[in-house]
Scaffold this active site. Structure first.
Site, short mmCIF file in Angstrom:
data_model
loop_
_atom_site.label_atom_id
_atom_site.label_comp_id
_atom_site.label_asym_id
_atom_site.label_seq_id
_atom_site.Cartn_x
_atom_site.Cartn_y
_atom_site.Cartn_z
N ARG A 21 4.20 -92.79 43.99
CA ARG A 21 4.96 -93.84 44.09
C ARG A 21 4.63 -94.87 43.00
NH1 ARG A 21 7.92 -94.98 49.18
NH2 ARG A 21 8.83 -93.05 49.34
N ARG A 48 -7.56 -85.68 33.88
CA ARG A 48 -6.77 -84.64 33.29
C ARG A 48 -6.09 -85.15 32.01
NH1 ARG A 48 -5.81 -79.41 36.62
NH2 ARG A 48 -4.73 -79.09 34.89
N HIS A 53 -3.25 -87.22 38.06
CA HIS A 53 -3.59 -88.08 39.32
C HIS A 53 -4.92 -89.07 38.78
CE1 HIS A 53 -6.58 -84.40 38.65
NE2 HIS A 53 -5.94 -83.93 39.66
N GLU A 73 -15.15 -84.09 36.13
CA GLU A 73 -14.30 -83.02 35.34
C GLU A 73 -13.71 -83.33 34.50
OE1 GLU A 73 -12.38 -81.18 38.40
OE2 GLU A 73 -14.10 -80.80 39.92
N THR A 104 -6.81 -76.20 38.58
CA THR A 104 -7.48 -75.61 37.61
C THR A 104 -7.80 -74.10 37.81
OG1 THR A 104 -9.05 -77.39 37.45
CG2 THR A 104 -9.87 -75.44 36.31
N HIS A 193 -13.68 -74.78 44.76
CA HIS A 193 -12.39 -74.82 44.57
C HIS A 193 -11.83 -73.99 45.77
CE1 HIS A 193 -8.47 -74.47 42.79
NE2 HIS A 193 -8.95 -75.22 42.10
N HIS A 216 -8.88 -80.74 47.94
CA HIS A 216 -7.73 -80.59 48.24
C HIS A 216 -7.65 -80.55 49.67
CE1 HIS A 216 -3.81 -78.91 49.07
NE2 HIS A 216 -3.34 -79.76 48.27
N1 PXP Z 1 -14.67 -77.82 41.31
C1 PXP Z 1 -13.68 -77.77 40.27
C2 PXP Z 1 -14.25 -77.59 38.87
C3 PXP Z 1 -12.32 -78.12 40.28
O1 PXP Z 1 -11.58 -78.27 39.05
C4 PXP Z 1 -11.84 -78.29 41.59
C5 PXP Z 1 -10.29 -78.90 41.71
O2 PXP Z 1 -10.18 -80.10 40.78
C6 PXP Z 1 -12.63 -78.48 42.64
C7 PXP Z 1 -13.92 -78.10 42.40
C8 PXP Z 1 -12.15 -78.60 44.08
O3 PXP Z 1 -11.16 -77.95 44.45
P1 PXP Z 1 -10.38 -78.25 45.67
O4 PXP Z 1 -9.43 -79.19 45.50
O5 PXP Z 1 -9.54 -77.08 45.78
O6 PXP Z 1 -11.35 -78.30 46.89
#
Ligand code: PXP
Length: 251
Positions: A21, A48, A53, A73, A104, A193, A216
């Site tokens: 938004r 990024r 985001h 990151e 990623t 991840h 996420h």
């Molecule tokens: N670790 C790394 C290096 C990532 O790039 C991400 C996603 O941004 C995560 C962990 C977390 O992954 P998720 O959002 O799927 O929990």
């Protein structure tokens, strides 16, 4: 050896919802404060290249307002290096980044991109920032991480999370073997991840893993259960899995 398992809460997708938004809410820095109170050991944010985001202002505010260690990151680019050196986060996790990807995809090819990555790892390390490399659970990548001088790797658990049945078990075995190899090589081992309440246990039980970075699922689940109780439940599941395996080892 008993090792505490840390939880790094990735707040990227609070910013995804905010940016849908274009206003200020929900505020990822508020989420980070709440995560700290709920038992997170660190905050992870991915700035990024396309700022889809987390924004530069979020990184400034996270650096200024959050007491927990910040794990930034970032792609290995000059722009991101300058930002990391300016804010001096506790850690910088180098990740591969493609504009067209949704998240990623796959780990960093440390072997193939060694010459490109080396100066980034050196400059971050010289600035006192702990360098972490997001890699597939592949022994060649771990050995290259050591040659690069990185103290930490984060094992990509995305394939484990997406696979089912025997294929998932095989991927879990790869993660276990990679974590054990990290120990032999003197690398601190993180993982992350795609981790959820349902799949976190076996990864949390890998004794050499000292940190999980999860985003996420936590942000999505918070819609139903609230961020505080979602983080507390994830912490509890991680701690239970780790305590069970440590109990078995000392029995
Ligand atoms: N670790 C790394 C290096 C990532 O790039 C991400 C996603 O941004 C995560 C962990 C977390 O992954 P998720 O959002 O799927 O929990």
């Amino acid at each position: 050896m008993k090792r505490k398992l840390r939880l790094g809460v990735n707040i990227d997708h609070v910013a995804t919802i905010r940016n849908a938004r274009g206003g200020k809410d929900p505020d990822p820095v508020r989420a980070a404060c709440l995560a700290a109170r709920a038992g997170a050991d660190g905050i992870t944010a991915h700035l990024r290249e396309d700022r889809r985001h987390i924004t530069d202002d979020d990184i400034t505010r996270l650096s200024d307002e959050i007491d927990l260690p910040l794990n930034l990151e970032m792609a290995a680019t000059e722009e991101m290096l300058a930002i990391a050196l300016r804010h001096s986060p506790h850690a910088a996790c180098l990740v591969p980044e493609k504009r067209e990807e949704r998240t990623t995809e796959g780990g960093l090819d440390v072997v193939g991109s060694f010459a490109k990555l080396e100066p980034f790892a050196a400059k971050l390390g010289a600035a006192g920032i702990r360098v972490s490399l997001f890699v597939e659970p592949d022994p060649d990548q771990l050995e290259a991480a050591v040659r690069l001088g990185a103290p930490v790797v984060e094992l990509h658990t995305g394939s484990y999370a997406n696979l089912r049945g025997r294929l998932r078990n095989a991927e879990l075995d790869r993660l276990r073997a990679a974590a054990a190899r990290c120990d032999e090589l003197g690398l601190e081992c993180h993982a992350g991840h795609g981790l959820t309440f349902d799949n976190v246990g076996p990864v949390a039980a890998i004794p050499q893993v000292v940190e999980l970075n999860i985003g996420h699922f936590l942000v999505g689940e918070a819609i139903f259960g609230g961020l505080d109780s979602t983080i507390k439940r994830m912490r509890a599941l991680m701690d239970k899995a780790r305590a069970e395996v440590q109990g078995e080892q000392s029995a």
